[in-house]
Enzyme design. Structure first.
Site, PDB file in Angstrom:
ATOM      1  N   ARG A   1      36.505 140.883  10.393  1.00 45.25           N
ATOM      2  CA  ARG A   1      35.735 139.652  10.388  1.00 45.25           C
ATOM      3  C   ARG A   1      34.613 139.783  11.394  1.00 45.25           C
ATOM      4  O   ARG A   1      34.857 140.028  12.577  1.00 45.25           O
ATOM      5  CB  ARG A   1      36.684 138.525  10.820  1.00 45.25           C
ATOM      6  CG  ARG A   1      36.380 137.206  10.259  1.00 45.25           C
ATOM      7  CD  ARG A   1      37.529 136.275  10.491  1.00 45.25           C
ATOM      8  NE  ARG A   1      37.793 135.996  11.886  1.00 45.25           N
ATOM      9  CZ  ARG A   1      38.203 134.815  12.337  1.00 45.25           C
ATOM     10  NH1 ARG A   1      38.382 133.823  11.502  1.00 45.25           N
ATOM     11  NH2 ARG A   1      38.460 134.627  13.609  1.00 45.25           N
TER      12      ARG A   1
ATOM     13  N   THR B   1      29.397 135.717  12.292  1.00 41.60           N
ATOM     14  CA  THR B   1      29.305 135.000  11.009  1.00 41.60           C
ATOM     15  C   THR B   1      30.668 134.623  10.447  1.00 41.60           C
ATOM     16  O   THR B   1      30.765 133.785   9.557  1.00 41.60           O
ATOM     17  CB  THR B   1      28.617 135.892   9.945  1.00 41.60           C
ATOM     18  OG1 THR B   1      29.478 137.031   9.691  1.00 41.60           O
ATOM     19  CG2 THR B   1      27.257 136.380  10.437  1.00 41.60           C
TER      20      THR B   1
ATOM     21  N   ASP C   1      44.680 136.695  18.763  1.00 40.05           N
ATOM     22  CA  ASP C   1      44.147 137.740  17.887  1.00 40.05           C
ATOM     23  C   ASP C   1      45.275 138.702  17.526  1.00 40.05           C
ATOM     24  O   ASP C   1      45.753 139.473  18.358  1.00 40.05           O
ATOM     25  CB  ASP C   1      43.011 138.483  18.603  1.00 40.05           C
ATOM     26  CG  ASP C   1      42.304 139.444  17.662  1.00 40.05           C
ATOM     27  OD1 ASP C   1      42.988 140.285  17.032  1.00 40.05           O
ATOM     28  OD2 ASP C   1      41.081 139.364  17.543  1.00 40.05           O
TER      29      ASP C   1
ATOM     30  N   ASP D   1      44.639 142.565  18.055  1.00 41.77           N
ATOM     31  CA  ASP D   1      44.621 142.941  19.477  1.00 41.77           C
ATOM     32  C   ASP D   1      46.019 142.882  20.078  1.00 41.77           C
ATOM     33  O   ASP D   1      46.410 143.749  20.869  1.00 41.77           O
ATOM     34  CB  ASP D   1      43.686 142.018  20.261  1.00 41.77           C
ATOM     35  CG  ASP D   1      42.223 142.396  20.059  1.00 41.77           C
ATOM     36  OD1 ASP D   1      41.962 143.487  19.516  1.00 41.77           O
ATOM     37  OD2 ASP D   1      41.361 141.594  20.444  1.00 41.77           O
TER      38      ASP D   1
HETATM   39  C1  PRP Z   1      41.923 139.062  11.504  1.00 39.26           C
HETATM   40  C2  PRP Z   1      43.174 138.907  10.672  1.00 39.26           C
HETATM   41  C3  PRP Z   1      42.609 138.689   9.293  1.00 39.26           C
HETATM   42  C4  PRP Z   1      41.361 137.904   9.561  1.00 39.26           C
HETATM   43  C5  PRP Z   1      41.641 136.465   9.254  1.00 39.26           C
HETATM   44  O1  PRP Z   1      41.429 140.337  11.378  1.00 39.26           O
HETATM   45  O2  PRP Z   1      44.055 139.988  10.770  1.00 39.26           O
HETATM   46  O3  PRP Z   1      42.325 139.888   8.590  1.00 39.26           O
HETATM   47  O4  PRP Z   1      41.057 138.078  10.952  1.00 39.26           O
HETATM   48  O5  PRP Z   1      40.505 135.703   9.379  1.00 39.26           O
HETATM   49  P1  PRP Z   1      39.788 135.032   8.147  1.00 39.26           P
HETATM   50  O6  PRP Z   1      40.845 134.345   7.355  1.00 39.26           O
HETATM   51  O7  PRP Z   1      38.848 134.068   8.806  1.00 39.26           O
HETATM   52  O8  PRP Z   1      39.056 136.066   7.363  1.00 39.26           O
HETATM   53  P2  PRP Z   1      40.142 140.864  12.194  1.00 39.26           P
HETATM   54  O9  PRP Z   1      38.898 140.544  11.434  1.00 39.26           O
HETATM   55  O10 PRP Z   1      40.203 140.342  13.591  1.00 39.26           O
HETATM   56  O11 PRP Z   1      40.286 142.435  12.131  1.00 39.26           O
HETATM   57  P3  PRP Z   1      41.349 143.396  12.836  1.00 39.26           P
HETATM   58  O12 PRP Z   1      42.676 143.162  12.163  1.00 39.26           O
HETATM   59  O13 PRP Z   1      40.788 144.731  12.523  1.00 39.26           O
HETATM   60  O14 PRP Z   1      41.386 143.087  14.294  1.00 39.26           O
HETATM   61  N1  URA Z   2      42.351 136.318  13.265  1.00 39.38           N
HETATM   62  C1  URA Z   2      43.313 136.372  14.204  1.00 39.38           C
HETATM   63  O1  URA Z   2      43.811 137.457  14.552  1.00 39.38           O
HETATM   64  N2  URA Z   2      43.715 135.218  14.768  1.00 39.38           N
HETATM   65  C2  URA Z   2      43.205 134.028  14.413  1.00 39.38           C
HETATM   66  O2  URA Z   2      43.634 132.996  14.969  1.00 39.38           O
HETATM   67  C3  URA Z   2      42.203 133.994  13.428  1.00 39.38           C
HETATM   68  C4  URA Z   2      41.810 135.156  12.857  1.00 39.38           C
END
Ligand code: PRP
Ligand code: URA
Length: 215
Positions: A110, A114, A206, A209
């Site tokens: 994400r 944006t 997160d 993370d």
């Molecule tokens: C997080 C999570 C989802 C997304 C959810 O991933 O694991 O994939 O955000 O958010 P959304 O419903 O608003 O799209 P992130 O983009 O942080 O990537 P990562 O798992 O690589 O840290």
């Molecule tokens: N992605 C995450 O990992 N946590 C949130 O709360 C939203 C998006």
């Protein structure tokens, strides 16, 4: 069995073990190692619910004493599709229940400004039309990542898809259901709302993370 709250197509797993483990997962003091173990365990318990209506077929089994009729899951092996990165945390627990499942991958992150999903990887079995897919991601926030991942699977030919997450926000659930009304969503919790930077409240922070210790 999961309950059906106000949103059709959303199923919240109320099992006491899931809810107990989810509370530990939310705790900011839960360290990475335990966080990972909890995601793994909750995913396994959720997969138990998500597979409750798989079709069985009878087949002969030789016991040490005689032949009987056993039951096995019919059809091609199902496919787990974690959304990278955080969805990876849900794979091993489900594979312990369904060791023959195939594993595809969707790479999406994400954009911090944006909140739009950015696509970087996609690989699933070629015969997608004949298989059942479980898309895995601990977090369903705005729904952008889930909508994009499901769209990519459909483009590859998938027609039977379920989405498994741990924590969902109402906005994201409604958006996914609007974009993909044929895809049921299984969650461990439906949380209150998103904050102004797209994080789920109360949420768990997160997920990527916390799973991988990259905070
Ligand atoms: C997080 C999570 C989802 C997304 C959810 O991933 O694991 O994939 O955000 O958010 P959304 O419903 O608003 O799209 P992130 O983009 O942080 O990537 P990562 O798992 O690589 O840290
Ligand atoms: N992605 C995450 O990992 N946590 C949130 O709360 C939203 C998006």
């Amino acid at each position: 069995m999961p309950t059906t709250p106000d949103i059709p197509g959303l199923f919240v797993v109320q099992h006491p073990l899931v809810q107990h483990k989810l509370a530990l997962l939310r705790d900011r003091n839960t360290p990475t190692k335990i966080f990972k173990e909890l995601v793994d365990e909750i995913a396994m318990l959720m997969a138990y619910e998500a597979t409750a209506n798989l079709t069985l077929e009878p087949y002969p089994v030789e016991t040490p004493l005689e032949t009987t009729i056993g039951q096995r899951v019919a059809g091609k092996k199902l496919v787990l599709v974690p959304i990278l990165r955080a969805g990876l945390g849900m794979v091993e627990g489900i594979l312990r229940l369904i060791p023959s499942a195939r594993v595809g991958h969707v790479g999406l992150y994400r954009d911090h400004d944006t909140l739009q999903p950015v696509d970087y990887y996609f690989k699933v079995p070629a015969d997608a039309a004949e298989r059942e897919f479980f898309v895995l991601d601990p977090m369903l926030a705005t729904g952008g990542s889930a909508i994009a991942a499901i769209a990519k699977l459909k483009k590859a030919g998938a027609t039977r898809i379920r989405f498994l997450c741990l924590v969902a926000a109402p906005k994201g659930v409604l958006r996914v259901r609007e974009a993909h009304p044929d895809v049921p969503i299984l969650a461990a919790a439906l949380d209150r709302e998103l904050n102004d930077v797209g994080y789920i409240l109360p949420g768990l922070g997160d997920a990527g993370d916390r799973l991988f210790g990259t905070r």
